[in-house]
Design a protein around this motif. Structure first.
Motif, PDB file in Angstrom:
ATOM      1  N   VAL A  76       0.861  -1.185   0.000  1.00  0.00           N
ATOM      2  CA  VAL A  76       0.000   0.000   0.000  1.00  0.00           C
ATOM      3  C   VAL A  76       0.891   1.226   0.000  1.00  0.00           C
ATOM      4  CG1 VAL A  76      -1.562   1.411   1.395  1.00  0.00           C
ATOM      5  CG2 VAL A  76      -2.048  -1.007   1.058  1.00  0.00           C
ATOM      6  N   ASP A  77       0.680   2.083  -0.971  1.00  0.00           N
ATOM      7  CA  ASP A  77       1.446   3.327  -1.088  1.00  0.00           C
ATOM      8  C   ASP A  77       0.755   4.429  -0.302  1.00  0.00           C
ATOM      9  OD1 ASP A  77       3.223   5.276  -1.917  1.00  0.00           O
ATOM     10  OD2 ASP A  77       2.173   5.648  -3.814  1.00  0.00           O
ATOM     11  N   LEU A  78       1.458   4.964   0.677  1.00  0.00           N
ATOM     12  CA  LEU A  78       0.944   6.088   1.478  1.00  0.00           C
ATOM     13  C   LEU A  78       1.877   7.276   1.264  1.00  0.00           C
ATOM     14  CD1 LEU A  78       0.051   4.321   4.865  1.00  0.00           C
ATOM     15  CD2 LEU A  78      -1.479   4.836   2.950  1.00  0.00           C
ATOM     16  N   PRO A  79       1.601   8.111   0.285  1.00  0.00           N
ATOM     17  CA  PRO A  79       2.498   9.244   0.002  1.00  0.00           C
ATOM     18  C   PRO A  79       2.778  10.076   1.241  1.00  0.00           C
ATOM     19  CG  PRO A  79       0.833   9.032  -1.720  1.00  0.00           C
ATOM     20  CD  PRO A  79       0.448   8.075  -0.628  1.00  0.00           C
ATOM     21  N   GLY A  80       4.047  10.370   1.445  1.00  0.00           N
ATOM     22  CA  GLY A  80       4.447  11.184   2.587  1.00  0.00           C
ATOM     23  C   GLY A  80       4.824  10.396   3.822  1.00  0.00           C
ATOM     24  N   GLN A  81       4.486   9.122   3.872  1.00  0.00           N
ATOM     25  CA  GLN A  81       4.832   8.285   5.014  1.00  0.00           C
ATOM     26  C   GLN A  81       6.253   7.776   4.820  1.00  0.00           C
ATOM     27  OE1 GLN A  81       3.434   7.329   7.852  1.00  0.00           O
ATOM     28  NE2 GLN A  81       1.235   7.754   7.712  1.00  0.00           N
ATOM     29  N   GLN A  82       7.212   8.439   5.440  1.00  0.00           N
ATOM     30  CA  GLN A  82       8.620   8.140   5.219  1.00  0.00           C
ATOM     31  C   GLN A  82       9.131   6.953   6.038  1.00  0.00           C
ATOM     32  OE1 GLN A  82      10.585   9.885   2.820  1.00  0.00           O
ATOM     33  NE2 GLN A  82       8.459  10.420   2.326  1.00  0.00           N
ATOM     34  N   LEU A  83       8.329   6.474   6.975  1.00  0.00           N
ATOM     35  CA  LEU A  83       8.686   5.276   7.743  1.00  0.00           C
ATOM     36  C   LEU A  83       7.957   4.092   7.123  1.00  0.00           C
ATOM     37  CD1 LEU A  83      10.316   4.403  10.308  1.00  0.00           C
ATOM     38  CD2 LEU A  83       8.111   4.392  11.496  1.00  0.00           C
ATOM     39  N   VAL A  94       4.143  -4.520   2.631  1.00  0.00           N
ATOM     40  CA  VAL A  94       4.961  -3.309   2.605  1.00  0.00           C
ATOM     41  C   VAL A  94       4.036  -2.098   2.545  1.00  0.00           C
ATOM     42  CG1 VAL A  94       6.862  -2.100   1.496  1.00  0.00           C
ATOM     43  CG2 VAL A  94       6.680  -4.580   1.254  1.00  0.00           C
ATOM     44  N   VAL A  95       4.204  -1.179   3.492  1.00  0.00           N
ATOM     45  CA  VAL A  95       3.334  -0.005   3.567  1.00  0.00           C
ATOM     46  C   VAL A  95       4.177   1.232   3.836  1.00  0.00           C
ATOM     47  CG1 VAL A  95       1.365   1.078   4.720  1.00  0.00           C
ATOM     48  CG2 VAL A  95       1.429  -1.414   4.453  1.00  0.00           C
ATOM     49  N   GLY A  96       3.909   2.305   3.116  1.00  0.00           N
ATOM     50  CA  GLY A  96       4.597   3.587   3.290  1.00  0.00           C
ATOM     51  C   GLY A  96       4.650   4.312   1.968  1.00  0.00           C
ATOM     52  N   ASP A  97       5.471   5.318   1.897  1.00  0.00           N
ATOM     53  CA  ASP A  97       5.663   6.051   0.645  1.00  0.00           C
ATOM     54  C   ASP A  97       6.541   5.195  -0.267  1.00  0.00           C
ATOM     55  OD1 ASP A  97       6.364   7.769  -1.443  1.00  0.00           O
ATOM     56  OD2 ASP A  97       6.268   9.533  -0.146  1.00  0.00           O
ATOM     57  N   LEU A  98       5.924   4.574  -1.248  1.00  0.00           N
ATOM     58  CA  LEU A  98       6.613   3.602  -2.095  1.00  0.00           C
ATOM     59  C   LEU A  98       7.006   4.172  -3.450  1.00  0.00           C
ATOM     60  CD1 LEU A  98       4.343   0.483  -1.348  1.00  0.00           C
ATOM     61  CD2 LEU A  98       6.354   1.306  -0.111  1.00  0.00           C
ATOM     62  N   SER A  99       7.039   5.493  -3.547  1.00  0.00           N
ATOM     63  CA  SER A  99       7.320   6.119  -4.845  1.00  0.00           C
ATOM     64  C   SER A  99       8.682   5.724  -5.396  1.00  0.00           C
ATOM     65  CB  SER A  99       7.224   7.644  -4.723  1.00  0.00           C
ATOM     66  OG  SER A  99       8.086   8.131  -3.701  1.00  0.00           O
ATOM     67  N   GLY A 100       9.646   5.447  -4.534  1.00  0.00           N
ATOM     68  CA  GLY A 100      10.963   5.059  -5.007  1.00  0.00           C
ATOM     69  C   GLY A 100      11.337   3.629  -4.682  1.00  0.00           C
ATOM     70  N   VAL A 101      10.341   2.794  -4.383  1.00  0.00           N
ATOM     71  CA  VAL A 101      10.601   1.425  -3.971  1.00  0.00           C
ATOM     72  C   VAL A 101      10.262   0.472  -5.111  1.00  0.00           C
ATOM     73  CG1 VAL A 101       9.980  -0.411  -2.349  1.00  0.00           C
ATOM     74  CG2 VAL A 101      10.149   1.959  -1.549  1.00  0.00           C
ATOM     75  N   TYR A 138      -6.304   4.226  11.140  1.00  0.00           N
ATOM     76  CA  TYR A 138      -5.448   3.792  10.032  1.00  0.00           C
ATOM     77  C   TYR A 138      -4.623   4.943   9.465  1.00  0.00           C
ATOM     78  CZ  TYR A 138      -8.166  -0.496  10.206  1.00  0.00           C
ATOM     79  OH  TYR A 138      -8.756  -1.660  10.619  1.00  0.00           O
ATOM     80  N   SER A 139      -4.187   5.806  10.340  1.00  0.00           N
ATOM     81  CA  SER A 139      -3.433   6.983   9.895  1.00  0.00           C
ATOM     82  C   SER A 139      -1.941   6.727   9.767  1.00  0.00           C
ATOM     83  CB  SER A 139      -3.669   8.147  10.861  1.00  0.00           C
ATOM     84  OG  SER A 139      -3.208   7.821  12.169  1.00  0.00           O
ATOM     85  N   THR A 140      -1.458   5.578  10.236  1.00  0.00           N
ATOM     86  CA  THR A 140      -0.023   5.293  10.179  1.00  0.00           C
ATOM     87  C   THR A 140       0.241   4.064   9.323  1.00  0.00           C
ATOM     88  OG1 THR A 140      -0.017   3.826  12.111  1.00  0.00           O
ATOM     89  CG2 THR A 140       0.225   6.205  12.520  1.00  0.00           C
ATOM     90  N   ALA A 141       1.473   3.970   8.838  1.00  0.00           N
ATOM     91  CA  ALA A 141       1.863   2.798   8.052  1.00  0.00           C
ATOM     92  C   ALA A 141       1.760   1.531   8.890  1.00  0.00           C
ATOM     93  CB  ALA A 141       3.287   2.980   7.524  1.00  0.00           C
ATOM     94  N   ARG A 142       2.115   1.612  10.160  1.00  0.00           N
ATOM     95  CA  ARG A 142       2.033   0.437  11.023  1.00  0.00           C
ATOM     96  C   ARG A 142       0.610  -0.090  11.127  1.00  0.00           C
ATOM     97  NH1 ARG A 142       5.753   1.614  16.396  1.00  0.00           N
ATOM     98  NH2 ARG A 142       7.793   1.669  15.346  1.00  0.00           N
TER      99      ARG A 142
END
Length: 448
Positions: free
Chosen positions: A32-39, A201-208, A364-368
Motif C-alpha cells: 500500500v502506497d501512502l504518500p508522505g509516510q517516510q517510515l 509493505v506499507v509507506g511512501d513507495l514512490s521510489g521502492v 489507520y493513519s499510520t503505516a504500522r
C-alpha cells in the motif's frame, strides 16, 4: 472573551487504501502506497502459527520467534544492528501466523531489509541463545501467571479444546522445557527458512521497487503449502461446568466465562463484535453497568471474541472480591439471558456504530496500522477490501442484526466458568449456583 464550542460536523467517510499484489518468485508482495509516510512498515507473514505445531514440540513457534532477535550473529545482535539504520525489529507468533518485520526510514530501507532477510532466513540459532531464551520464556510464564487474570485466561484452553489449543501458545511450562536447540533449528529450517510467505509493505513507495524487494526477501524459497483447516475437538465433560484454579487465601477472584465460537471466516464481524460490545465491550456495557456500577463488585468487566482460522472463543472476564464471586457468575449469566430475550436498545446500537466507524481515519493513519490490517487479511485469507466491508457492515447494522447475533453467537448453555481464587471458600457457593459441576485444580497441575 468567552468562546462557544463549535458544533461537531459529520464524521468523515473512510475508505481503506487498495493494496497492490505482486507475485515475486514463490512469494507475494502486498503493498500500500501512502504518500508522505517516510517510515516504511514491512511484515513477512508465514502460516506457521502455534495451531499447526506438533504436540511433542508445543511452544517451538513462540521460542523461535524470540530467538530470531539474536540475529545472524547471535547474542541479541539484531536490535543494535538495525538501530544503525534507524530500524526497529518486529516479531510475534500467534495461533495462525508467524510474523516478522521491521519499521525503517525509506532512505535506509535497502540496508535494513538486507539485514532483516539474513535474520529471518539465516539466523545464528546458537544453542546457548536458544537455551537462554527458553529459560526466559519459562520464567516469564510463571511470572505472568502470578496475575490471577492471566492464569484464568491460560486455563481456558483445556476447558474448551482437545489438542494443541488445550495448552497455552508458549507451550506451557512442561512442554516448553523439553524443546531442544536442535528442535528449534529443525522447525526454522522446515518452515521460516524454507518457504517464501507473504511480504506486506506499507509507506511512501514512490521510489521502492517491489519486485526487487520481494526477491531480496524471498530468494529461492518454495511456495507455502496449503493448510488444511479442521475444527478442533472439544474435551469430554458436561457443559456448563466450573473450574476453580486454587490460590489459597486469595481475597479476590479472577473470573472468566467462555464458550467456543465459530472461526473468523464463519462470523459476520459487525454482528458478532457488536453484540460483544453491548454485553461487555464498552464502559456502558451491560456487564460493566451491572457488576461495577450497580453492584460495586469490580472496577470493570469486559467481553470479546478471539477468532482463529479453524475455531474461536468468546469470553467475559472480570476480577471481584472473593465473597461476591458466585453472585458475579449468576449475574453475568442473567445479563446474557436478558440480552438474548429483550434485545438491544437504540442507544446501544448507535454506540456500536459510532465506536466502529467514526475513528477509522485516525485508526489507520499510520503505516504500522495499515500494515497490521493487511497482516490480518493475509493470515485469515480475507478479501483485500475487508476493512471497507466491515465498515459498511457497521454502517448498515440494525437492532435486529444485533438481536439475532445475541441468539446465534452467545451460548451460555455451552459455557465453562474458570475462577482463580481460594477454592476452600469458593467451592460451596459456586456449587450452589447450579451452573454445573465444580472441579478444583492447582495451577501446577494444569499443563503437566
Amino acid at each position: 472573551m468567552q468562546q462557544t464550542r463549535p458544533d461537531l460536523g459529520a464524521a468523515s467517510s473512510y475508505s481503506f487504501p487498495k493494496p497492490e499484489r505482486v507475485r515475486v518468485g514463490n512469494g507475494t508482495v502486498v503493498a500500500v502506497d501512502l504518500p508522505g509516510q517516510q517510515l516504511i512498515s514491512l511484515r513477512l507473514v508465514h502460516p506457521f502459527g502455534g495451531a499447526v505445531e506438533p504436540l511433542d514440540a508445543m511452544g517451538v513457534t513462540a521460542l523461535t520467534s524470540e530467538v530470531l532477535e539474536d540475529g545472524p550473529d547471535g547474542n541479541s545482535s539484531l536490535a543494535p544492528a538495525l538501530e544503525r539504520y534507524g530500524a526497529e525489529w518486529v516479531a510475534r507468533a500467534n495461533w495462525d501466523g508467524f510474523i516478522t518485520g521491521l519499521d525503517a526510514p525509506i532512505n535506509r530501507l535497502g540496508d535494513a531489509v538486507g539485514l532483516f532477510s539474513d535474520a529471518v532466513r539465516r539466523p545464528a540459532l546458537k544453542a546457548d541463545d536458544i537455551v537462554r531464551r527458553r529459560d526466559q520464556l519459562l520464567e516469564r510464564f510463571w511470572l505472568e501467571a502470578a496475575s490471577a487474570s492471566t492464569l484464568a485466561m491460560r486455563s481456558l484452553g483445556g476447558q474448551l479444546f482437545t489438542g494443541r489449543y488445550a495448552t497455552p501458545l508458549a507451550g506451557g511450562p512442561v512442554k516448553l522445557a523439553d524443546i531442544t536447540p536442535e528442535r528449534v533449528a529443525a522447525f526454522h529450517a522446515d518452515t521460516i527458512a524454507a518457504y517464501a510467505g507473504t511480504l506486506v509493505v506499507v509507506g511512501d513507495l514512490s521510489g521502492v521497487d517491489l519486485e526487487e524487494l520481494g526477491r531480496g526477501v524471498f530468494g529461492d524459497t518454495a511456495a507455502v503449502p496449503e493448510r488444511r483447516i479442521t475444527e478442533p475437538a472439544p474435551p469430554p465433560g458436561e457443559l456448563p461446568r466450573v473450574l476453580v484454579v486454587d490460590r489459597p487465601g486469595s481475597v479476590q477472584s479472577a473470573l472468566v466465562i467462555a464458550h467456543r465460537a465459530p472461526s473468523r471466516s464463519q462470523v459476520e464481524l459487525p454482528r458478532a463484535e457488536g453484540i460483544s460490545e453491548v454485553l461487555g465491550g464498552m464502559f456502558t456495557s451491560r456487564l460493566n453497568m451491572e457488576l461495577r456500577e450497580r453492584l460495586g463488585y469490580t472496577y470493570g468487566a469486559g467481553s470479546r471474541f478471539d477468532l482463529r482460522r479453524d475455531s474461536g472463543v468468546f469470553f467475559m472476564s472480570t476480577q471481584v472480591e472473593a465473597s461476591t464471586t458466585a453472585h458475579s457468575v449468576t449475574s453475568s449469566f442473567e445479563q446474557i439471558a436478558k440480552l438474548r430475550a429483550s434485545g438491544v436498545t437504540e442507544d446501544e446500537l448507535a454506540a456500536v456504530r459510532e465506536s466502529n466507524i467514526v475513528g477509522l481515519p485516525v485508526a489507520y493513519s499510520t503505516a504500522r496500522a495499515v500494515a497490521g490490517a493487511l497482516v490480518d487479511i493475509v493470515v485469515h485469507d480475507l478479501p483485500d477490501d475487508n476493512v471497507d466491508r466491515v465498515r459498511a457492515g457497521y454502517e448498515k447494522l440494525t437492532a435486529q442484526d444485533l438481536n439475532s447475533a445475541a441468539v446465534e453467537y452467545l451460548r451460555p448453555e455451552e459455557a465453562v466458568v474458570v475462577v482463580v481464587g481460594d477454592a476452600e471458600s469458593l467451592r460451596g457457593p459456586l456449587t450452589e449456583t447450579g451452573v454445573g459441576p465444580v472441579e478444583v485444580r492447582s495451577p501446577e497441575s494444569l499443563w503437566s
